[in-house]
Write a protein that holds these residues in place. Structure first.
Motif, short mmCIF file in Angstrom:
data_model
loop_
_atom_site.label_atom_id
_atom_site.label_comp_id
_atom_site.label_asym_id
_atom_site.label_seq_id
_atom_site.Cartn_x
_atom_site.Cartn_y
_atom_site.Cartn_z
N LEU B 50 0.83 -1.22 0.00
CA LEU B 50 0.00 0.00 0.00
C LEU B 50 0.86 1.26 0.00
CD1 LEU B 50 -2.92 -0.95 2.43
CD2 LEU B 50 -2.91 -0.97 -0.05
N SER B 51 1.98 1.22 0.77
CA SER B 51 2.81 2.43 0.81
C SER B 51 3.54 2.65 -0.52
CB SER B 51 3.80 2.38 1.98
OG SER B 51 4.68 1.32 1.82
N ILE B 52 3.81 1.57 -1.26
CA ILE B 52 4.40 1.74 -2.61
C ILE B 52 3.37 2.38 -3.53
CG2 ILE B 52 5.21 0.49 -4.67
CD1 ILE B 52 6.61 -1.47 -2.72
N LEU B 53 2.15 1.89 -3.44
CA LEU B 53 1.09 2.45 -4.30
C LEU B 53 0.84 3.93 -3.94
CD1 LEU B 53 -1.50 -0.49 -4.39
CD2 LEU B 53 0.23 0.09 -6.07
N ALA B 149 -8.84 14.14 2.46
CA ALA B 149 -9.21 15.55 2.27
C ALA B 149 -9.17 15.97 0.81
CB ALA B 149 -8.29 16.44 3.09
N ASN B 150 -8.32 15.30 0.02
CA ASN B 150 -8.20 15.70 -1.39
C ASN B 150 -9.29 15.05 -2.26
OD1 ASN B 150 -7.08 13.20 -0.92
ND2 ASN B 150 -5.50 13.40 -2.49
N ASP B 151 -10.28 14.44 -1.60
CA ASP B 151 -11.38 13.77 -2.29
C ASP B 151 -10.84 12.81 -3.36
OD1 ASP B 151 -13.94 13.08 -2.83
OD2 ASP B 151 -14.30 14.74 -4.22
N PRO B 152 -10.07 11.82 -2.92
CA PRO B 152 -9.36 10.97 -3.89
C PRO B 152 -10.28 10.00 -4.62
CG PRO B 152 -9.02 10.17 -1.68
CD PRO B 152 -9.84 11.40 -1.55
N LYS B 153 -9.82 9.57 -5.76
CA LYS B 153 -10.55 8.57 -6.55
C LYS B 153 -10.22 7.17 -6.04
CE LYS B 153 -13.23 10.18 -9.72
NZ LYS B 153 -14.61 9.76 -9.59
N ILE B 154 -8.98 7.05 -5.59
CA ILE B 154 -8.53 5.73 -5.10
C ILE B 154 -8.11 5.89 -3.63
CG2 ILE B 154 -6.88 3.84 -5.46
CD1 ILE B 154 -6.50 5.17 -8.33
N ILE B 155 -8.66 5.06 -2.78
CA ILE B 155 -8.34 5.17 -1.35
C ILE B 155 -7.60 3.90 -0.90
CG2 ILE B 155 -9.31 5.42 0.97
CD1 ILE B 155 -11.73 6.77 -0.64
N LEU B 156 -6.45 4.13 -0.25
CA LEU B 156 -5.66 3.02 0.26
C LEU B 156 -5.78 3.04 1.78
CD1 LEU B 156 -2.47 3.82 -1.86
CD2 LEU B 156 -4.26 2.18 -2.46
N MET B 157 -6.35 1.99 2.35
CA MET B 157 -6.55 1.96 3.82
C MET B 157 -5.75 0.82 4.41
SD MET B 157 -10.66 2.42 3.91
CE MET B 157 -11.00 3.22 5.41
N ASP B 158 -4.83 1.21 5.31
CA ASP B 158 -3.97 0.19 5.92
C ASP B 158 -4.49 -0.13 7.33
OD1 ASP B 158 -1.96 -1.52 6.51
OD2 ASP B 158 -0.33 -0.08 6.33
N GLU B 159 -5.21 -1.22 7.43
CA GLU B 159 -5.79 -1.66 8.71
C GLU B 159 -6.44 -0.50 9.46
OE1 GLU B 159 -3.39 -4.31 11.02
OE2 GLU B 159 -2.45 -5.14 9.25
N ALA B 160 -7.30 0.19 8.76
CA ALA B 160 -7.89 1.41 9.31
C ALA B 160 -8.73 1.15 10.56
CB ALA B 160 -8.74 2.09 8.25
N ALA B 161 -9.34 -0.02 10.63
CA ALA B 161 -10.27 -0.26 11.74
C ALA B 161 -9.64 -1.05 12.89
CB ALA B 161 -11.48 -1.01 11.21
N ALA B 162 -8.33 -1.26 12.79
CA ALA B 162 -7.70 -2.07 13.84
C ALA B 162 -7.81 -1.39 15.20
CB ALA B 162 -6.23 -2.29 13.48
N ALA B 163 -8.08 -2.17 16.22
CA ALA B 163 -8.13 -1.72 17.62
C ALA B 163 -9.11 -0.57 17.87
CB ALA B 163 -6.74 -1.31 18.10
N LEU B 164 -10.20 -0.52 17.11
CA LEU B 164 -11.19 0.53 17.33
C LEU B 164 -12.46 -0.05 17.96
CD1 LEU B 164 -10.94 2.66 14.07
CD2 LEU B 164 -9.92 3.09 16.28
#
Lengths: 418, 227, 366
Positions: B50-53, B149-164
């Motif tokens: 994801l960080s490469i993309l 915030a930039n209203d992206p077309k492609i969203i990359l989420m890295d374990e966004a919901a972990a520990a929530l």
């Protein structure tokens, strides 16, 4: 440009929020340092790096020749400044006081010491001292004792040679005794007049620092080096999430570094203005006794703050690089402290740089503390060289470039390396 | 060509750390309005991919959007791609509002607080709270808002919901749904069963190689393959 | 959990951060490099020598001065260069031997009136300038003493032949009348490297500061909620163990740095004193940590303590403020490492700081 101004504005806001705390710490640090400085100044009999060395003397108190010798020694200005004598009846009481740190060393004069001087037999004085960390007292004492020993040996040589020669020439022992005493007095007179060899001219300070000015410079640079520690709670970063996100959105490493560094420099500058402002106010009531500051008016202190920006630049950019290199508060603090102390020492903050070997003196010219010191002393003595300015500004730029490279490395690094 | 016909193609992404190859010719494609999940064991290279993309890390390969390789056009990539890293990319000493000002103009911040993504994530409720006083869930919600915030077309989420907490997880799932409905593409790495259920495609990253996994809701089967 | 396991885990945690190892290795390397460089020839004052007479006597005085291993350094140069060296701070004094030095010098030795034979130019008076001048007098004295001997003998005995000079020289060769020894240090007492010796003090201060940083780390854990599972009454113990683990690891590298600097004395003594010092530093840091209460306050105190330790402990200066310095662990280490009679005092200090810090922890726990 908008990105730059956005991020810069936020970093300024962030710095402003933490500045009060940093300033409070700085003022406490400065007060503590001032207290230490006053204590040091008050306790230094010699006014320099070592307190007066107290030497216990164990020998025959009633010996008039020894009395004469000691009164002669006490007239020697260098001895007067460096050594004070205390008499002891025996070695055990001297050793007891040495162990309790009441005296710094003792000299054991052998029995019949003065007779041995007259007869030309060399009975040695046993000089006993503790081994301690600060070698400077020991070195000074050794030097002075070497000088004293030299006077004694050469005087004895002269008197003994004359007596032996007179004996060879067949002079009577009564006549020789008279000559012995008379010649000893001639030598004593010569030692007392030894400073007639030289005519001393003090030229004052043309383009280099006075000792007090040197202390001020060394102290100021070390204070600035330590100031980096005060900012650790907000400068030390434990993760790289924000830089990564910023990078993904086009905020290059150099831009990030500049935006984060400028408020740090501004905070340091503000702190300097406050400190120098305080000094300007105090200078109206207290004489700092520093020749370089004699003719400064209160407004000159403020002008000096602006002149010192390159010093702040090299020191703060170096601290910034250290924060960039170390991750987490423990590493950041350790690195700041280790570098402040070791580089402060090598840069001439604790001992004058001319104490050091040539190699270290040359090396110090390229160390942040040394560069800052040269610039600072150039400002104080109004003899700033182009080289000092170039080194201060160039060094700062190099440290910022290295910080940017390190930021880039951190951003591009593996997740598990952070 | 309409936007719906455009493909997102990830081609031959490679990454090595020293002698260790983390990603071996990873390729997949997806449509806008869809969601792709990358699953794999811890340390399998999901975050690296994801960080490469996102352009944070350097890697070999191509990342095509509308026929253009975004790897070769960082400017365009930064405007098209939104990256939500695992941690909280926030300035601790500042408030939520200050952090948002880094990514939103004041006008847009006001608008988004009333009608947009800031309101959607509930960040408008704690705009004045300093980050260091926020809970983990608040920080995460704020981080996501900053990242998109930039209203992206492609969203990359890295374990966004972990520990929530459950509420937070629900907010994120709602966001994924809304993105899909707004014709945005989402690539996420996750260990969450309910997030997987929202994905159109599930890819398994194992030994540096990516393969499509026919996820049918059977988590035990997925775990067996991950092992 | 057992103490050795905790020690192991806390050490492992520190070593997981590559920069922790790099920083400590950097400390060892920088200390090693500095000690190597500082052990080269150095002096406390530099004197520019200008010989305008260039006679046998001036050559002999200059040879005697320059050949001696002293804290006064000499540069033989001309007037112009000497002035430039003085003005840019490269030397602190100029000694210019007068053109008719021999005549003036001999007259002085004979007790006759004479103009000064050496022109000394200084920027300001200081202990080191006075010491330098004393060296000038001392190294001129042998020649004066010999001249006085010849003159006096000729005047009072009637002759001063070759034998007189032989008697004089044979006595001088008997050498120094002062024998130096250390009362608390076995082995041959050598010339103390006054530039290398402070490195031990610097390292000691770094160990104590490292210990404070470890306490700060633990407090940071507490504030981040990492210690929520640990009961309040057990936190002091855990803090002590974690601090001990960190300080001990730093002390290992510190000992290595001391060894590399060539400052290590009796190995057994060094190890014992360092171990007690680690304990003293831990006790001291725990106490300061308890008193500070918060990481921000502790972080603020650390630079103040750093400055205090460097100023009042016998590292660079040997100032007489025992009542302040004895409150700092570095003082006890620096005294005990050279003088084992300070060890009981260090142990009492250790017990004192632990007891006080424990009592403070009881109060803060409530």
């Amino acid at each position: 440009m908008k990105r730059f101004s956005n991020y810069l504005a936020l970093q300024f806001k962030r710095t402003a929020k933490t500045f009060i705390m940093v300033l409070a710490v700085t003022l406490i640090l400065l007060t503590a340092a001032g207290a230490v400085g006053i204590t040091v100044a008050a306790s230094q009999n010699s006014g320099e790096f070592s307190k007066k060395v107290t030497v216990g003397i164990i020998g025959d108190d009633d010996d008039p020749l020894l009395d004469l010798g000691f009164s002669l020694l006490e007239q020697m200005e260098s001895v007067k400044l460096i050594i004070g004598f205390v008499h002891y009846p025996d070695e055990s009481s001297a050793l007891r006081d040495l162990r309790a740190s009441k005296i710094d060393s003792y000299a054991l004069l052998p029995e019949n010491f003065s007779d041995s001087l007259i007869s030309g037999d060399n009975y040695s004085i046993h000089y006993v001292m503790p081994k301690i960390g600060t070698g400077i007292n020991e070195v000074l004492t050794r030097e002075i004792l070497g000088v004293i020993s030299n006077y004694v040996v050469e005087t004895q040589a002269g008197v003994t040679a004359m007596i032996d020669y007179a004996g060879e020439q067949g002079l009577s022992s009564e006549k020789m005794n008279v000559l012995n005493l008379d010649m000893s007095l001639a030598y004593t007179n010569l030692i007392a007049r030894r400073d007639s060899i030289a005519e001393i001219t003090e030229i004052g300070f043309v383009s280099s620092l006075s000792a007090a000015g040197y202390f001020l410079s060394g102290f100021s640079i070390f204070f600035l080096l330590l100031w980096g520690v005060c900012s650790c709670t907000y400068m030390a970063s434990s993760n790289c999430f924000l830089p990564k996100l910023l990078y993904s959105r086009g905020y290059k490493s150099l831009l990030q570094i500049i935006c984060e560094y400028l408020p740090y420099l501004a905070a340091a500058f503000l702190m300097l203005i406050i400190v120098l402002g305080g000094a300007a106010v105090i200078s109206g009531f207290v004489d700092f006794n520093i020749p370089e500051l004699y003719y400064l008016l209160p407004r000159d202190y403020f002008i000096m703050a602006f002149k010192l920006i390159p010093v702040l630049f090299i020191i703060t950019s170096f601290q910034f690089l250290l924060y960039e290199l170390a991750s987490g508060i423990i590493n950041a603090l350790m690195l700041q402290l280790i570098m402040a102390v070791l580089l402060g020492y090598a840069g001439g903050c604790f001992y004058p740089i001319y104490f050091f070997p040539e190699t270290v003196q040359r090396l110090a010219d390229f160390l942040p503390a040394g560069i800052a010191f040269n610039y600072f002393s150039g400002i104080l003595t109004e003899s700033l060289r182009t080289r000092d300015v170039a080194f201060a500004l160039g060094g700062g730029v190099v440290f910022l470039a290295l910080s940017a490279a390190q930021r880039q490395f951190k951003i591009k690094g593996r997740e598990d390396q952070q | 060509m309409s936007e719906n016909d455009m493909d997102i193609r990830i081609v031959n992404i490679q990454k090595s750390f020293g002698r260790k190859t983390v990603l071996k010719d990873v390729s997949f494609d997806m449509d806008l309005g869809s969601c792709a999940a990358i699953v794999g064991a811890n340390g399998s290279g999901k975050s690296t991919l994801l960080s490469i993309l996102a352009g944070v890390q350097r890697g070999n390969g191509s990342f095509f959007y509308a026929g253009e390789d975004l790897m070769k056009n960082p400017k365009k990539r930064s405007s098209l791609v939104g990256y939500i890293p695992q941690g909280a990319p926030l300035i601790q000493e500042l408030s939520a509002r200050d952090n948002l000002l880094l990514w939103f103009s004041p006008d847009r911040l006001k608008y988004e607080s009333e009608h947009g993504v800031i309101k959607q994530f509930g960040v408008d409720e704690f705009l004045k709270v300093p980050v260091r006083k926020m809970s983990g869930g608040m920080k995460k919600r704020l981080s996501i808002v900053c990242a998109v915030a930039n209203d992206p077309k492609i969203i990359l989420m890295d374990e966004a919901a972990a520990a929530l907490d459950l509420v937070c997880k629900q907010v994120i799932r709602d966001y994924i749904r809304s993105c899909k409905s707004q014709n945005k593409a989402i690539i996420l790495s996750t260990h969450d069963e309910r997030e997987l259920a929202l994905c159109d495609k599930v890819y398994l990253l194992k030994g540096g190689e990516l393969s499509q996994f026919g996820y049918d809701g059977n988590i035990d089967k997925l775990v067996e393959h991950i092992k | 959990m057992k103490i050795p396991v905790l020690l192991y885990l806390y050490s492992k945690r520190l070593y997981k951060k590559v920069s922790f190892i790099v920083i400590l290795l950097a400390m060892v390397a920088v200390t090693g490099i500095l000690s190597y460089l500082m052990s080269q020839s150095a002096g406390m004052i530099t004197v520019a020598l200008v010989d305008r007479e260039n006679s046998q006597i001036t050559n002999e005085i200059i040879r005697n001065l320059t050949e001696e291993n002293s804290v006064v350094r000499y540069v033989i140069t001309d007037s112009e260069e000497a002035e430039s060296l003085l003005s840019n701070g490269k030397c602190q004094m100029i000694w210019e031997f007068a053109e008719d030095f021999d005549r003036r010098f001999t007259a002085l030795a004979r007790g006759e009136f004479s103009e000064p034979s050496v022109s000394v130019i200084v920027r300001e008076q200081s202990v080191f300038v006075k010491l330098g001048l004393e060296k000038l007098y001392a190294y001129s004295y042998p020649i004066m003493a010999k001249e006085l001997c010849k003159y006096y003998t000729l005047k009072n005995v009637g002759t001063a032949g070759q034998d007189l000079e032989m008697f004089f020289d044979s006595f001088v060769r008997q050498g120094d009348i002062v024998q130096f020894s250390y009362y608390n240090n076995s082995g041959e007492p050598g010339q103390s490297g006054y530039l290398v010796a402070p490195l031990r003090g610097i390292i000691a201060v770094i160990v104590a500061l490292g210990s404070l940083v470890c306490v700060l780390y633990f407090m940071d854990d507490g504030e981040s909620g990492h210690l929520d599972a640990v009961a309040l009454n057990r936190r002091y113990r855990i803090n002590m163990i974690s601090d001990f683990a960190g300080t001990l690891n730093i002390a290992v590298f510190a000992s290595l740095a001391i060894w590399i600097s060539g400052l290590t004395g009796n190995l057994f003594n060094e190890i014992i004193v360092m171990l007690i010092y680690v304990a003293a530093s831990v006790g001291f840091s725990l106490l300061i940590g308890q008193l500070a209460g918060k990481t921000a306050r502790l972080a603020a105190v650390i630079p103040i303590l750093a400055m205090l330790m460097l100023a009042v402990c016998p590292i660079f200066l040997n100032i007489d403020v025992k009542y302040v310095s004895c409150l700092l662990p570095a003082y006890w280490y620096l005294m005990s490492v050279y003088n084992t009679s300070f060890l009981p005092g260090m142990l009492i200090y250790c017990a004192f700081v632990f007891i006080i810090s424990y009592l403070v922890s009881l109060k803060t726990r409530r």
